[in-house]
Motif scaffolding. Structure first.
Motif, PDB file in Angstrom:
ATOM      1  N   MET A 150      11.306   2.682  -8.486  1.00 32.73           N
ATOM      2  CA  MET A 150      10.472   1.674  -7.820  1.00 32.73           C
ATOM      3  C   MET A 150       9.095   2.240  -7.520  1.00 32.73           C
ATOM      4  SD  MET A 150      11.307  -1.456  -6.800  1.00 32.73           S
ATOM      5  CE  MET A 150      12.674  -2.480  -7.256  1.00 32.73           C
ATOM      6  N   THR A 151       8.096   1.768  -8.177  1.00 32.53           N
ATOM      7  CA  THR A 151       6.740   2.194  -7.850  1.00 32.53           C
ATOM      8  C   THR A 151       5.986   1.001  -7.310  1.00 32.53           C
ATOM      9  OG1 THR A 151       6.075   1.746 -10.099  1.00 32.53           O
ATOM     10  CG2 THR A 151       6.637   4.011  -9.580  1.00 32.53           C
ATOM     11  N   ARG A 152       6.613   0.292  -6.440  1.00 31.83           N
ATOM     12  CA  ARG A 152       6.017  -0.922  -5.924  1.00 31.83           C
ATOM     13  C   ARG A 152       5.831  -0.735  -4.424  1.00 31.83           C
ATOM     14  NH1 ARG A 152       8.217  -4.850  -2.920  1.00 31.83           N
ATOM     15  NH2 ARG A 152       7.630  -7.016  -3.250  1.00 31.83           N
ATOM     16  N   THR A 153       4.668  -1.082  -3.917  1.00 37.13           N
ATOM     17  CA  THR A 153       4.517  -1.086  -2.468  1.00 37.13           C
ATOM     18  C   THR A 153       4.874  -2.480  -1.978  1.00 37.13           C
ATOM     19  OG1 THR A 153       2.188  -1.634  -2.662  1.00 37.13           O
ATOM     20  CG2 THR A 153       2.732   0.688  -2.458  1.00 37.13           C
TER      21      THR A 153
ATOM     22  N   TYR B 245       8.133   2.823   3.502  1.00 35.62           N
ATOM     23  CA  TYR B 245       7.804   2.271   2.186  1.00 35.62           C
ATOM     24  C   TYR B 245       6.325   1.901   2.054  1.00 35.62           C
ATOM     25  CZ  TYR B 245      12.854   1.232   2.106  1.00 35.62           C
ATOM     26  OH  TYR B 245      14.210   1.306   2.161  1.00 35.62           O
TER      27      TYR B 245
ATOM     28  N   PRO C 255       2.340   2.337   2.727  1.00 41.56           N
ATOM     29  CA  PRO C 255       1.133   3.041   3.159  1.00 41.56           C
ATOM     30  C   PRO C 255       0.166   2.152   3.938  1.00 41.56           C
ATOM     31  CG  PRO C 255       1.230   2.873   0.748  1.00 41.56           C
ATOM     32  CD  PRO C 255       2.517   2.325   1.276  1.00 41.56           C
TER      33      PRO C 255
ATOM     34  N   ARG D 274       1.384   1.985   7.471  1.00 38.87           N
ATOM     35  CA  ARG D 274       1.215   3.299   8.118  1.00 38.87           C
ATOM     36  C   ARG D 274      -0.223   3.467   8.587  1.00 38.87           C
ATOM     37  NH1 ARG D 274       4.595   5.346   3.856  1.00 38.87           N
ATOM     38  NH2 ARG D 274       2.882   6.332   2.739  1.00 38.87           N
TER      39      ARG D 274
ATOM     40  N   ASP E 133      -4.212   3.380  12.988  1.00 40.75           N
ATOM     41  CA  ASP E 133      -5.403   2.794  13.616  1.00 40.75           C
ATOM     42  C   ASP E 133      -5.103   2.330  15.047  1.00 40.75           C
ATOM     43  OD1 ASP E 133      -6.675   3.212  11.229  1.00 40.75           O
ATOM     44  OD2 ASP E 133      -6.756   1.109  10.628  1.00 40.75           O
TER      45      ASP E 133
ATOM     46  N   VAL F 259       5.151   6.172  -4.518  1.00 37.27           N
ATOM     47  CA  VAL F 259       4.187   5.148  -4.114  1.00 37.27           C
ATOM     48  C   VAL F 259       2.782   5.597  -4.494  1.00 37.27           C
ATOM     49  CG1 VAL F 259       3.120   4.114  -2.071  1.00 37.27           C
ATOM     50  CG2 VAL F 259       5.598   4.269  -2.241  1.00 37.27           C
ATOM     51  N   PRO F 260       2.007   4.760  -5.176  1.00 34.67           N
ATOM     52  CA  PRO F 260       0.750   5.220  -5.746  1.00 34.67           C
ATOM     53  C   PRO F 260      -0.349   5.636  -4.759  1.00 34.67           C
ATOM     54  CG  PRO F 260       1.065   2.860  -6.126  1.00 34.67           C
ATOM     55  CD  PRO F 260       2.347   3.394  -5.567  1.00 34.67           C
ATOM     56  N   GLN F 261      -0.653   4.797  -3.741  1.00 31.40           N
ATOM     57  CA  GLN F 261      -1.826   5.128  -2.922  1.00 31.40           C
ATOM     58  C   GLN F 261      -1.576   6.332  -2.026  1.00 31.40           C
ATOM     59  OE1 GLN F 261      -0.599   1.742  -2.994  1.00 31.40           O
ATOM     60  NE2 GLN F 261      -2.204   0.553  -2.019  1.00 31.40           N
TER      61      GLN F 261
ATOM     62  N   ASP G  73      -2.171   8.401   1.489  1.00 28.34           N
ATOM     63  CA  ASP G  73      -2.442   7.941   2.843  1.00 28.34           C
ATOM     64  C   ASP G  73      -3.926   8.110   3.164  1.00 28.34           C
ATOM     65  OD1 ASP G  73       0.474   8.554   4.906  1.00 28.34           O
ATOM     66  OD2 ASP G  73      -0.083   6.934   3.571  1.00 28.34           O
TER      67      ASP G  73
ATOM     68  N   VAL H  65      -7.984   8.976   8.741  1.00 25.97           N
ATOM     69  CA  VAL H  65      -9.063   8.448   9.562  1.00 25.97           C
ATOM     70  C   VAL H  65     -10.058   9.564   9.869  1.00 25.97           C
ATOM     71  CG1 VAL H  65      -9.584   7.292  11.717  1.00 25.97           C
ATOM     72  CG2 VAL H  65      -7.401   6.874  10.581  1.00 25.97           C
TER      73      VAL H  65
END
Ligand SMILES: [Zn+2]
Lengths: 219, 190
Positions: A1-4, A36, A38, A41, A46, B116-118, B120, B123
């Protein structure tokens, strides 16, 4: 699974989680989703930064004269921090970390209660106040019986996927159902679907099986 | 010397540097400086949340001991000192006051999903904090209030709605408007 994930907890849930006001059961779902996601997160980071700014701006309350000395005296007794138990190899678990620690076992090691053919809930449950969490398993193409509920319900997909009249949900996605909205989940045909189910009140099943399902099974 | 944190004196160490001194050298003077800065604020935070004087000071002790024990987990690339201390104060308060566990994501939780591609987003903490302070000052009062209630009254948004007699939809709208401004301030997003 490479899905966000594309379906996230509501932004106010992320805020409540970062602020610390979210209760344990809902926080379990949010923390598990974060494993799962980003994007979420980053949002939580923030909101924590906002908490840091508020901490700088809160009206300071002078502490007792002896408090610093009392803390200093305890520094030596303070145990060295236990090294964070980092596994040598990343754990290949079906469950995201926060959920794995809460459940304490892999899904195949749990006891399951059959609701209708193809639909099971875990005997494991976390109940705090009026909220509860358990795992929900849908066999390929299985249909969760129609039910309506009196409070919010959320599902986080852990494996596989399912659909209902509102859309399709895959791993990492969060589905949220407002009170009094009946919905009809059907597991994907190509495999089992495993979800974390969070609800704030016992469900009241409708339909012919309702009287049976409402007996003793808090689903 | 890393002893006094005087924000008016540019040569004095930042609180981030003080934390790093505690982590690296077990520097008790740096810890004292951190205590003098944060203890009254942690107590203020606890008092805002309804703790009485002695419970608030117990939380201060608990949080400051945790700061001492866990200083090496502070990463200035990820959070400011105030943000890091806030997260500890929040978690310790939940443990003590509510006797609930707080489900937390740990760094190693992300590893199993690291396809997962991106990456983190980190900040840029100091600049983001000053932008945040500006934005908070500029928020319409009703938006600032719903934010503060989440942090300082231990109320989730549905409770805020019920207790203040504000419709849930209105609370959510105010929160979301505030969040858009916060995110813009932190991320510098368009
Ligand atoms: Zn998300």
């Amino acid at each position: 699974m490479t899905r966000t994930p594309i379906l996230h907890p509501a932004p106010e849930l992320l805020l409540d989680y970062a602020a610390g006001s979210l209760r344990e059961v809902q926080a379990l779902l949010v923390a598990s989703h974060l494993a799962y996601c980003p994007d979420c997160r980053r949002q939580v980071a923030d909101f924590e930064a906002f908490g840091g700014v508020l901490l700088e701006e809160v009206p300071a309350e002078p502490v007792s004269v002896g408090l610093l000395d009392a803390v200093m005296a305890r520094l030596s007794e303070a145990p060295a921090p236990p090294p964070t138990p980092e596994p040598a190899h990343p754990i290949r678990s079906l469950l995201p970390g926060p959920l794995r620690r809460a459940v304490g076992a892999e899904p195949e090691a749990l006891e399951w209660v059959r609701i209708v053919p193809g639909i099971h809930v875990s005997a494991w449950a976390l109940s705090v106040g009026t909220a509860s969490a358990c795992l929900l398993r849908m066999g390929p193409g299985s249909r969760v019986p129609a039910h309506k509920h009196t409070d919010c319900e959320m599902l986080l997909v852990l494996k596989g996927g399912y659909s209902d009249e509102h859309g399709r949900y895959a791993v990492g996605d969060v589905a949220a159902y407002e009170p009094h909205t009946p919905h009809h989940a059907v597991g994907d045909r190509d495999g089992e679907c495993l979800c974390l189910l969070v609800q704030d009140q016992p469900l009241v099943f409708t339909g012919p099986l309702g009287w049976l399902l409402n007996r003793g099974i808090r689903f | 010397m890393l002893h006094q944190a005087d924000p008016g004196d540019p040569s004095s160490p930042s609180r981030e540097q003080l934390l790093i001194a505690v982590a690296r050298d077990r520097d008790q003077e740096a810890f004292r400086a951190l205590f003098r800065h944060f203890a009254p604020r942690i107590k203020g935070y606890a008092r805002q949340l309804g703790a009485d004087d002695s419970a608030a000071e117990e939380l201060v002790q608990d949080v400051m001991l945790t700061v001492w024990q866990r200083a090496e987990t502070f990463n200035p690339a990820l959070a400011s000192a105030a943000t890091w201390v806030f997260a500890i104060a929040r978690n310790r308060r939940i443990d003590r006051a509510r006797q609930e566990r707080r489900p937390e994501l740990r760094a190693d939780d992300i590893a199993p999903f690291d396809d997962v591609p991106q990456p983190d987003h980190e900040v840029e903490t100091a600049r983001a904090a000053s932008r945040l302070r500006t934005v908070i000052g500029e928020l319409p009062p009703e938006q600032a209030e719903v934010l503060r209630l989440a942090y300082y009254e231990d109320k989730v948004h549905s409770e805020i709605s019920a207790e203040r007699g504000i419709p849930l939809g209105t609370v959510k709208t105010r929160l979301r408007l505030a969040l858009v401004r916060l995110r813009r301030a932190i991320g510098g997003e368009a």
